[in-house]
Design an enzyme around this catalytic site. Structure first.
Site, PDB file in Angstrom:
ATOM      1  N   ARG A 293     -45.083  -9.033  -0.133  1.00  0.00           N
ATOM      2  CA  ARG A 293     -44.395 -10.317   0.075  1.00  0.00           C
ATOM      3  C   ARG A 293     -42.921 -10.129  -0.259  1.00  0.00           C
ATOM      4  O   ARG A 293     -42.540 -10.010  -1.424  1.00  0.00           O
ATOM      5  CB  ARG A 293     -45.023 -11.383  -0.836  1.00  0.00           C
TER       6      ARG A 293
ATOM      7  N   HIS B  71     -42.645 -16.726  -3.391  1.00  0.00           N
ATOM      8  CA  HIS B  71     -43.893 -17.333  -2.893  1.00  0.00           C
ATOM      9  C   HIS B  71     -43.576 -18.553  -2.019  1.00  0.00           C
ATOM     10  O   HIS B  71     -44.104 -18.724  -0.933  1.00  0.00           O
ATOM     11  CB  HIS B  71     -44.764 -17.742  -4.079  1.00  0.00           C
TER      12      HIS B  71
ATOM     13  N   TYR C 283     -40.538 -12.483 -12.720  1.00  0.00           N
ATOM     14  CA  TYR C 283     -41.758 -11.697 -12.979  1.00  0.00           C
ATOM     15  C   TYR C 283     -41.824 -10.350 -12.279  1.00  0.00           C
ATOM     16  O   TYR C 283     -42.743  -9.585 -12.509  1.00  0.00           O
ATOM     17  CB  TYR C 283     -43.018 -12.520 -12.653  1.00  0.00           C
TER      18      TYR C 283
HETATM   19  C1  TPP Z   1     -57.752 -24.015  -4.987  1.00  0.00           C
HETATM   20  C2  TPP Z   1     -56.301 -23.799  -5.288  1.00  0.00           C
HETATM   21  N1  TPP Z   1     -55.935 -23.237  -6.463  1.00  0.00           N
HETATM   22  C3  TPP Z   1     -54.627 -23.025  -6.748  1.00  0.00           C
HETATM   23  C4  TPP Z   1     -53.652 -23.412  -5.873  1.00  0.00           C
HETATM   24  C5  TPP Z   1     -52.161 -23.202  -6.204  1.00  0.00           C
HETATM   25  N2  TPP Z   1     -51.656 -22.040  -5.443  1.00  0.00           N
HETATM   26  C6  TPP Z   1     -51.062 -22.228  -4.244  1.00  0.00           C
HETATM   27  S1  TPP Z   1     -50.633 -20.785  -3.529  1.00  0.00           S
HETATM   28  C7  TPP Z   1     -51.242 -19.879  -4.820  1.00  0.00           C
HETATM   29  C8  TPP Z   1     -51.185 -18.377  -4.777  1.00  0.00           C
HETATM   30  C9  TPP Z   1     -51.979 -17.795  -3.653  1.00  0.00           C
HETATM   31  O1  TPP Z   1     -51.807 -16.418  -3.573  1.00  0.00           O
HETATM   32  P1  TPP Z   1     -52.492 -15.556  -2.449  1.00  0.00           P
HETATM   33  O2  TPP Z   1     -53.852 -16.071  -2.167  1.00  0.00           O
HETATM   34  O3  TPP Z   1     -52.397 -14.124  -2.836  1.00  0.00           O
HETATM   35  O4  TPP Z   1     -51.629 -15.847  -1.145  1.00  0.00           O
HETATM   36  P2  TPP Z   1     -50.068 -15.601  -0.877  1.00  0.00           P
HETATM   37  O5  TPP Z   1     -49.341 -16.836  -1.306  1.00  0.00           O
HETATM   38  O6  TPP Z   1     -49.655 -14.391  -1.616  1.00  0.00           O
HETATM   39  O7  TPP Z   1     -49.918 -15.426   0.597  1.00  0.00           O
HETATM   40  C10 TPP Z   1     -51.753 -20.726  -5.813  1.00  0.00           C
HETATM   41  C11 TPP Z   1     -52.363 -20.247  -7.067  1.00  0.00           C
HETATM   42  C12 TPP Z   1     -54.071 -24.022  -4.668  1.00  0.00           C
HETATM   43  N3  TPP Z   1     -53.187 -24.411  -3.747  1.00  0.00           N
HETATM   44  N4  TPP Z   1     -55.391 -24.188  -4.394  1.00  0.00           N
END
Ligand code: TPP
Length: 409
Positions: A307, A311, A320
């Site tokens: 990435r 985020h 971080y």
């Molecule tokens: C069920 C749920 N838990 C937590 C969140 C908060 N949240 C949004 S994005 C994220 C990180 C997701 O990371 P990843 O699955 O690796 O996808 P990336 O953003 O790296 O593409 C979190 C913890 C959420 N939206 N839904």
């Protein structure tokens, strides 16, 4: 790397802000090393694909090995153009968020091939169940940038009438399922849709994407179980971009060596692919789609990538991870790699690429100007207030009617 507290292991990233990132420990195999199995192959014969890495473009930018797809230059140039346009779109939308013209945005820098090469390999009647970082696939499918921007600023042309967070697009006409903010819900939905579609006698398949962090959700595991039991024609893509906001992939990965290897316990093929290699992503998606269409069931694809940006606009990665970590990523930049391949093939040049970047920026600027002519986030016009009471109940219950009347509608 892991710390231990009272014998409990707590994985930590290798590098923190101020460290010099070095990915020498990653085992990156040469391009062309893995064979392309028959699409009817037994999952248990595909273990090497779950632990290895399918790569097509070598360090000289040549496409080599069994997985090298037969694609015309025109097709590859369309892929390159879409990646450059997606990057220009993301860049502009970030700027607009920073100047308060939209409330929130999520870029896909470095991950453009993950979604665009997959959209290229799928049919238009295949249903996509994306996460919030596959905007490139939506652009590849022909979405108008103006429509996408209007969703992001919830103006009068927002097809979702202001009910969704920016970037959470939904497009029935483009077979693009509504993006859910609740992580991983799209995985079981994709499996269910693909089964229903097959039961109707159709051969369209479903493809869904989640991040590697989302594999820690129960929905990932139920989707894999359902897909395995019913041989559902679904592509389960896990985009391993190393980070889930500030959480490093070694937390959700646990002791598993790769995310693709998680498929082994479910008895479905797991294939790990270089997510920054457009040709490899195309080839693996095509293989898994052919397999699903032929009735051999689902495939879990781990797209190994990085990435490149924060985020979201609510995140500050300098807190971080090392600032220049993406620059050290050993699999490079998907746009640069496809560009170099096409230059090497004699059908593209640095000058044409510079023109493409300039044209893409102009196209995005033009689209933005048109978008705000339908209303701005601050001043509207937005969707009429009464629309918030519509589209949920066939017959409005009394309490909703009362709320609507209280608002004067
Ligand atoms: C069920 C749920 N838990 C937590 C969140 C908060 N949240 C949004 S994005 C994220 C990180 C997701 O990371 P990843 O699955 O690796 O996808 P990336 O953003 O790296 O593409 C979190 C913890 C959420 N939206 N839904």
């Amino acid at each position: 790397m892991a710390n231990s507290v009272s014998g409990i292991q707590i994985p930590a990233p290798l590098y923190r802000p101020g460290d010099r990132p070095d990915f020498a420990h990653l085992n990156i195999p040469q391009a062309g090393g893995l064979p392309r199995p028959d699409v009817a192959a037994d999952a248990k014969d595909l273990r090497d694909h779950a632990f290895g890495l399918v790569r097509v473009l070598n360090h000289n930018h040549c496409a080599i090995g069994d997985w090298a797809p037969e694609l015309s230059h025109d097709e590859l140039l369309k892929g390159l153009r879409t990646m450059v346009l997606t990057r220009a779109y993301d860049e502009r939308m970030l700027k607009m968020q920073r100047t308060k013209r939209l409330s929130f945005y999520m870029k896909s820098l470095g991950e453009e091939a993950v979604s665009i090469a997959a959209a290229h390999a799928l049919r238009d009647d295949d249903m996509l169940f994306p996460s919030y970082r596959q905007q490139g696939a939506l652009i590849y499918r022909g979405a108008d940038l103006v429509d996408m921007m209007c969703q992001c600023i919830s103006n009068s042309r927002d097809n979702l009438l202001g009910r969704q967070l920016p970037v959470h697009y939904a497009r029935k006409d483009l077979n693009w399922f509504s993006i859910s903010g609740n992580l991983a819900t799209q995985f079981p939905q994709a499996v269910g849709w693909s089964m229903a579609n097959r039961l109707k006698g159709k051969d369209g398949i479903a493809s869904s994407w989640i991040g590697e962090g989302s594999t820690a959700e129960g929905d990932f595991h139920s989707a894999c179980t359902l897909a395995s039991t019913y041989k559902a024609p679904t592509l389960l893509n896990v985009v391993n971009n190393q980070w889930a906001i500030s959480m490093h992939q070694n937390i959700s990965g646990g002791a598993a060596e790769t995310f693709a290897s998680k498929a082994i316990g479910f008895g479905i093929p797991g294939i790990r692919v270089d997510g920054n290699d457009y040709l490899a992503v195309y080839a693996v998606t095509k293989w898994a789609a052919e397999r699903a269409r032929a009735g051999h069931g689902a495939t879990l694809i781990e797209l190994f990538t990085y990435r490149g940006e924060a985020h979201s606009t609510s995140d500050d990665p300098s807190r971080y991870r090392p600032k220049d970590e993406w620059k050290s990523w050993p699999l490079g930049d998907p746009v640069e790699r496809l560009k170099s391949h096409l230059i090497m093939d004699g059908v593209w040049s640095d000058e044409e690429h510079a023109d493409l970047e300039a044209d893409s920026k102009n196209e995005v600027t033009k689209a933005w100007k048109e978008s705000v002519s339908y209303g701005t986030l601050e001043d509207g016009p937005h969707a009429p207030v009464q629309t918030m009471f519509e589209d949920v109940f066939a017959e409005q219950p009394w309490h909703i009617r009362r709320q609507r009347q209280a608002l004067g509608h």
